[in-house]
Write an enzyme that holds these catalytic residues in place. Structure first.
Site, PDB file in Angstrom:
ATOM      1  N   VAL A  92       1.926   4.200   1.386  1.00 30.77           N
ATOM      2  CA  VAL A  92       2.006   2.814   0.747  1.00 30.77           C
ATOM      3  C   VAL A  92       1.835   2.063   1.482  1.00 30.77           C
ATOM      4  O   VAL A  92       1.341   0.649   1.615  1.00 30.77           O
ATOM      5  CB  VAL A  92       3.531   2.862  -0.011  1.00 30.77           C
ATOM      6  CG1 VAL A  92       4.657   2.508   0.993  1.00 30.77           C
ATOM      7  CG2 VAL A  92       3.280   1.578  -0.666  1.00 30.77           C
ATOM      8  N   GLY A 312       4.459   9.016  -5.675  1.00 29.92           N
ATOM      9  CA  GLY A 312       5.557   7.635  -5.799  1.00 29.92           C
ATOM     10  C   GLY A 312       5.117   6.664  -4.611  1.00 29.92           C
ATOM     11  O   GLY A 312       3.973   6.485  -4.143  1.00 29.92           O
ATOM     12  N   GLU A 313       6.325   5.981  -4.158  1.00 27.99           N
ATOM     13  CA  GLU A 313       6.273   4.903  -3.323  1.00 27.99           C
ATOM     14  C   GLU A 313       5.562   3.513  -3.868  1.00 27.99           C
ATOM     15  O   GLU A 313       5.477   2.728  -2.972  1.00 27.99           O
ATOM     16  CB  GLU A 313       5.601   5.351  -2.048  1.00 27.99           C
ATOM     17  CG  GLU A 313       6.170   6.430  -1.069  1.00 27.99           C
ATOM     18  CD  GLU A 313       5.318   7.006  -0.173  1.00 27.99           C
ATOM     19  OE1 GLU A 313       4.223   6.292   0.363  1.00 27.99           O
ATOM     20  OE2 GLU A 313       5.594   8.062   0.597  1.00 27.99           O
ATOM     21  N   GLY A 314       4.916   3.613  -4.830  1.00 30.06           N
ATOM     22  CA  GLY A 314       4.063   2.744  -5.399  1.00 30.06           C
ATOM     23  C   GLY A 314       2.727   2.758  -5.130  1.00 30.06           C
ATOM     24  O   GLY A 314       1.603   1.807  -5.268  1.00 30.06           O
TER      25      GLY A 314
END
EC number: 2.4.2.21
Length: 354
Positions: A92, A312-314
Site C-alpha cells: 500500500v 488487503g491493506e487498501g
C-alpha cells in the site's frame, strides 16, 4: 454518530447522463466508466467533479479469535506489518506513492503496546489491546464499538478538513477474515460455507478448523442480528473504524474507495445502518478471498477490477483510483458532438446487393 446523509439530485443525474451521452462516442462505448462518471458527479453534486487530495487510511487491530487458530499467521504479524507500513515498505505504501495518495496508519487496537516503541508517524489511538475471542464472548462492548466507529469518523473528518474529497480505507489485522465472514453470514443470512475462505493462506486442515470455530460462534451468538450488535459481537476494532469512516465520508459527500473482502464487510455494516452510504462507495476489485463475490452480490456492487488479489491493506482501492480519475477526466474534457462538429447520426447501412 450522525447518519444525516443527503440524497442525490435526480435532475442532476439526468443532466450528467445527457452530458455523458453527448460525448464524441457511440452510446455506452465507455462502458463502466460512464456510470462511474455519473456517480462521481452525483456524489459531488456537480456536473464538473474534481478529485482533490486522495487519502488512504489504514486501520490496524488484533482479533481475539486468532487465538482459536483461524489464521495461518501468528498475531504478532499485525504489529510487525504496522511497523512495515510506517517504514514505507508495504504494497500500500508503494501504490500510494505511485498514485499520489496521502497515507495514514492508525492503531485502532493492536495487541502490542506500540506507544512504548515511540513509532513516529503513527496515529496511536487503540480502543483496546485487540478484541476478545468471539468464540467465547462478544468481541467488544457496545461502548468499544462506538469508540472505534467514532475513531474512523474522526480520521475521515481530519482528511476532509485538509481538503480531501476522496477517501480509501485499508486494514491490517490477523484473524480479520474470520470476523468479516461471520458478519457476512449473519447480516446476509448466508451459510457460512459461502462466506469463509483461506484468509492469509490456511491449508485444508486449517480451513476446516476455522469453519468449525466460526460455526460454533455463530450458533453461540444467535441473538446478535442487528447490524451494530453483530459488529460488536464478531467485528474487529479496525472493521468498526472503517464502518464509522464510511458513514462520515458519505455524510461529507466524499468518494469512498472500498477495497476487498474486509473493507466490503465494513461497507455491509455501514449500509445496513444507513443504506444511503452505498451510493458513495466505489467498489475497487473482486478479491480472491472465497466469500467476496457473494458479498458483493449481496451489496449489489459491481467491482472495477478483477486481479485475483487478496492482500488487503487498501491496496486494491488505490490501484482502482486511476479509473476514477479517467472517468472524471472524460466527463470534464472530452468533446461533445456539437463542440467537435461531429455528426451524431450513424451512416446508413450499405446495401449488400449494390
Amino acid at each position: 454518530m450522525h447518519t444525516d446523509i443527503s440524497s442525490f439530485d435526480p435532475a442532476l443525474a439526468a443532466r450528467l447522463r445527457a452530458a455523458v451521452d453527448s460525448k464524441t462516442k457511440p452510446l455506452g462505448a465507455l462502458g463502466r466508466l460512464e456510470s462511474l462518471a455519473v456517480q462521481i458527479g452525483l456524489i459531488q453534486d456537480t456536473e464538473a467533479p474534481v478529485l482533490i487530495r486522495p487519502a488512504m487510511v489504514v486501520f490496524a487491530a488484533d482479533h481475539g479469535v486468532a487465538q482459536a487458530g483461524v489464521s495461518a499467521y501468528p498475531q504478532a504479524v499485525t504489529a510487525q506489518m504496522v511497523l512495515n507500513f510506517i517504514a514505507g515498505g508495504a504494497a500500500v505504501n508503494v501504490f500510494c506513492r505511485q498514485h499520489g495518495f496521502a497515507l495514514e496508519i492508525v492503531n485502532a487496537g493492536v495487541a502490542m503496546p506500540l506507544w512504548s516503541l515511540g513509532v513516529p508517524g503513527l496515529i496511536d489511538a487503540p480502543i483496546g489491546a485487540g478484541t476478545r475471542n468471539f468464540a467465547h464472548e462478544p468481541a467488544m462492548t457496545a461502548a468499544e464499538r462506538d469508540r472505534a466507529m467514532a475513531l474512523g469518523a474522526q480520521r475521515v473528518a481530519a482528511h476532509a478538513e485538509l481538503g480531501s474529497n476522496v477517501i480509501a480505507l485499508g486494514e491490517m489485522g490477523i484473524g480479520n477474515t474470520a470476523s468479516a465472514a461471520c458478519l457476512m453470514a449473519r447480516l446476509c443470512d448466508l451459510p457460512l460455507a459461502q462466506c469463509v475462505g483461506r484468509g492469509a493462506g490456511l491449508d485444508d486442515a486449517g480451513l476446516a478448523r476455522k469453519c468449525a470455530v466460526l460455526e460454533a460462534a455463530l450458533a453461540a451468538h444467535a441473538d446478535a442480528r442487528a447490524p451494530l450488535d453483530a459488529l460488536a459481537c464478531f467485528g474487529g476494532f479496525e472493521i468498526a473504524a472503517m464502518a464509522g469512516a464510511m458513514l462520515e465520508a458519505a455524510r461529507r459527500r466524499m468518494v469512498i474507495l472500498v477495497d476487498g473482502f474486509i473493507a466490503s464487510a465494513a461497507a455491509l455494516v455501514a449500509t445496513r445502518v444507513a443504506p444511503e452510504v452505498q451510493r458513495f462507495c466505489v467498489f475497487a476489485h473482486l478479491s480472491d478471498e472465497h466469500g467476496h463475490r457473494a458479498l458483493l452480490a449481496a451489496l449489489g456492487a459491481e467491482p472495477l477490477l478483477q486481479l485475483s488479489m487478496r492482500l488487503g491493506e487498501g491496496s486494491g482501492a488505490v490501484l482502482a483510483y486511476p479509473l476514477v480519475v479517467s472517468a472524471v477526466a472524460f466527463l470534464r474534457e472530452m468533446a461533445t458532438f456539437a463542440s467537435a462538429g461531429v455528426s451524431e447520426q450513424a451512416p446508413p447501412a450499405l446495401d449488400p446487393a449494390a
